[in-house]
Design an enzyme around this catalytic site. Structure first.
Site, short mmCIF file in Angstrom:
data_model
loop_
_atom_site.label_atom_id
_atom_site.label_comp_id
_atom_site.label_asym_id
_atom_site.label_seq_id
_atom_site.Cartn_x
_atom_site.Cartn_y
_atom_site.Cartn_z
N GLU A 323 0.79 -1.31 -0.07
CA GLU A 323 -0.02 0.16 -0.02
C GLU A 323 0.91 1.20 -0.18
O GLU A 323 0.44 2.40 0.75
CB GLU A 323 -1.07 0.14 1.11
CG GLU A 323 -2.01 -1.10 1.16
CD GLU A 323 -2.83 -1.17 2.50
OE1 GLU A 323 -3.96 -1.64 2.24
OE2 GLU A 323 -2.31 -1.20 3.48
C1 TNX Z 1 -4.37 -3.82 4.48
S1 TNX Z 1 -2.67 -6.40 4.26
C2 TNX Z 1 -3.05 -3.68 4.95
C3 TNX Z 1 -2.87 -3.34 6.56
C4 TNX Z 1 -4.22 -3.01 7.09
C5 TNX Z 1 -5.34 -4.13 6.97
C6 TNX Z 1 -6.69 -3.96 7.45
C7 TNX Z 1 -1.63 -5.39 4.39
C8 TNX Z 1 -0.52 -5.88 3.57
N1 TNX Z 1 -2.03 -3.97 4.45
O1 TNX Z 1 -2.40 -2.10 6.58
O2 TNX Z 1 -4.05 -3.26 8.59
O3 TNX Z 1 -5.57 -4.14 5.37
O4 TNX Z 1 -7.36 -5.58 7.33
#
Ligand code: TNX
Length: 508
Positions: A323
């Protein structure tokens, strides 16, 4: 009604307090389900004098056997160097049997002998976990219990079996993490991935950059006090986990998810003014990035990686990589390529969330699949192996259903059966079993504040993930598994776990 139900479930349940029935039920209700189980007639009675023979008598096996003195009445265990005629015995034995692999074990129980064999101390430990499950969960009346005679041969399907705990969104104490490790160990899981940094907090001491924790670790989601592990306390966790054959994989998430670091050291951000505003206690994702074009940032990363590598025996260092929505794609790729080199230079193999497959993965780099199914395909095309953490199946922060008081649901609602009913080797088209190192079930903690919250979201789903990652796929079915799961409520209760009473499980 209860009596009728018990009669109906006679072969699989332990409604009765009779030691024989308890022993029969326990033998059939093991989770993860062993590879081969054969029941033979009769019972082993641990309430009598037992010679305890450990061969070879090395110190690791000796400390392993300490678990036995918790499981059996200690007055009955008499250490001995060999088995002698006419005496009942427990024998823990290292053998060379390549069919058991590095973590497998063979357990033979007869009237007069309980023999546990493995090729390594880890295998002996997993055999001891099986013995633990063969005994009543509350482990109280242990001189009135019996073990069913029979043979078990067992070894895991995947090398990596575990869970990720997000200690960044909400901080969890060393005591909480130790309890979590204990719960993983009971189900033969061997990996605890710790998500040690995020926008809301930096949770591990870095001596060269003290403000990371002093300031960057001082709060959490919702504005509470936060916290962090000193390097000494982290080492204590590593040691505690290692004694339970669990390896801790440290993750420092970058280049995104780095607001706490940049709030502590604004020069890590390209627009220092953005981060000077202070710490972040909300739950948005994707707004922060390290300044990937600033040389200083790579010196910082090298310091962080080298200090953590020095106190972390895991062969892996997890660099996050998810992300990074505000890092330009080209910069992101150059960053991942360069940071892999830094991690290698510090003697570790790289793990990253599946987006890192956009970069050039170096030999040995592992991609952790969580969301976009194109990414694991890209990763294996470059020769990388995968850890499977698909959000729609194993994100334990996902609500069970729309009424769950905690959690999120952006990926799915995940009921107990949906958590169990899938095959890691069939989930993503183009991915084969040999490309998968294992399964890690994450618990993100935006909404999870206490140890009780953790346990409620984790159980019973984690029990199922343990079976998926250990037991053969063939023959696995929810309808059979759910009846075994019912019997594990006794373990949850004995440990004071407030588990989710899924309406899809026929709890008694
Ligand atoms: C996505 S999973 C994210 C996290 C969040 C999560 C909440 C991932 C690699 N990144 O930063 O906590 O969703 O479900």
């Amino acid at each position: 009604m209860l009596a009728g139900l018990c009669l109906f479930l006679f072969t699989i349940s332990s409604c009765s307090n009779k030691p024989e029935e308890q022993a029969d039920a326990a033998f059939l209700n093991l989770i993860p389900k062993p590879v081969e189980v054969k029941r033979t007639a009769g019972y082993f009675n641990p309430g009598e004098k037992l010679l305890l023979v450990i061969t070879p008598a090395d110190s690791v096996l000796q400390s392993n056997s300490a678990l036995l003195s918790q499981l059996f009445p200690s007055s009955t265990l008499v250490p001995a160097t060999e088995r002698t005629q006419g005496n009942k015995a427990i024998v823990l034995q290292l053998v060379s049997d390549s069919s058991l692999g590095k973590e497998g074990y063979a357990l033979h129980i007869s009237d007069s002998l309980l023999n546990l064999q493995a090729t390594t101390a880890a295998g002996i430990f997993y055999g001891l976990q099986t013995i633990r499950q063969l005994l009543p969960a509350d482990n109280k009346a242990s001189n009135k219990v019996l073990l069913a005679n029979g043979s078990i041969r067992d070894y895991p399907r995947f090398a990596i079996r575990g869970s990720m705990l997000d200690v960044a969104r909400h901080f969890f104490s060393v005591g909480d993490v130790k309890r979590y490790i204990d719960l993983l160990a009971y189900y033969k899981l061997n990996t605890l991935h710790l998500h040690l940094s995020d926008d809301q907090g930096w949770r591990i001491e870095i001596k060269k950059w003290p403000r990371l924790t002093e300031y960057g670790g001082s709060t959490q989601v919702g504005g509470g006090a936060g916290g962090f592990y000193t390097q000494e306390r982290f080492k204590e966790l590593v040691q505690y986990a290692a004694e339970r054959y669990i390896s801790i994989i440290p993750e420092i998430d970058m280049p995104g998810h780095t607001h706490a670091a940049a709030a502590a050291y604004p020069e890590l951000n390209c627009n220092p003014k953005d981060t000077i505003k202070g710490l972040y206690t909300g739950t948005e994702v994707g707004f922060s990035t390290l300044c990937t074009t600033n040389e200083q940032v790579y010196g910082f990363i090298n310091d962080v990686v080298s200090e953590i590598a020095a106190i972390s025996p895991s062969p892996y260092f997890h660099m996050g990589g998810d992300e990074s929505l505000v890092t330009p794609e080209e910069e992101y790729i150059a960053f991942v390529n360069r940071v892999q080199g830094i991690i290698h230079a510090n003697g570790k193999q790289v793990i990253g969330w599946d987006e890192i497959a956009h970069a050039s993965l170096q030999p040995g780099t592992v991609a952790q699949h969580w969301s976009d199914t194109a990414n694991p395909v890209k990763a294996v095309a470059q020769g990388a192996k995968l850890i499977m953490s698909p959000a729609t199946r194993v994100y334990m922060d996902m609500q069970y259903d729309s009424t769950t008081r905690l959690g999120l649901h952006w990926a799915a609602y995940i009921e107990a059966d949906e958590a169990y009913n899938w095959d890691p080797a069939k989930l993503v088209k183009g991915i084969r079993e040999e490309q998968i190192l294992g399964i890690v079930a994450p618990l993100w903690t935006e909404t999870i504040v206490t140890m009780k919250d953790i346990e409620y979201m984790v159980f019973p789903r984690l029990t199922g993930y343990a079976e998926i990652s250990w037991s053969p796929q063939q023959g696995r079915s929810w309808d059979e598994y759910k009846n075994r799961l019912v019997q594990h409520a006794a373990f949850y209760t004995a440990w004071g776990i407030d588990y989710y009473r899924s309406p899809r499980v026929p709890w008694q």
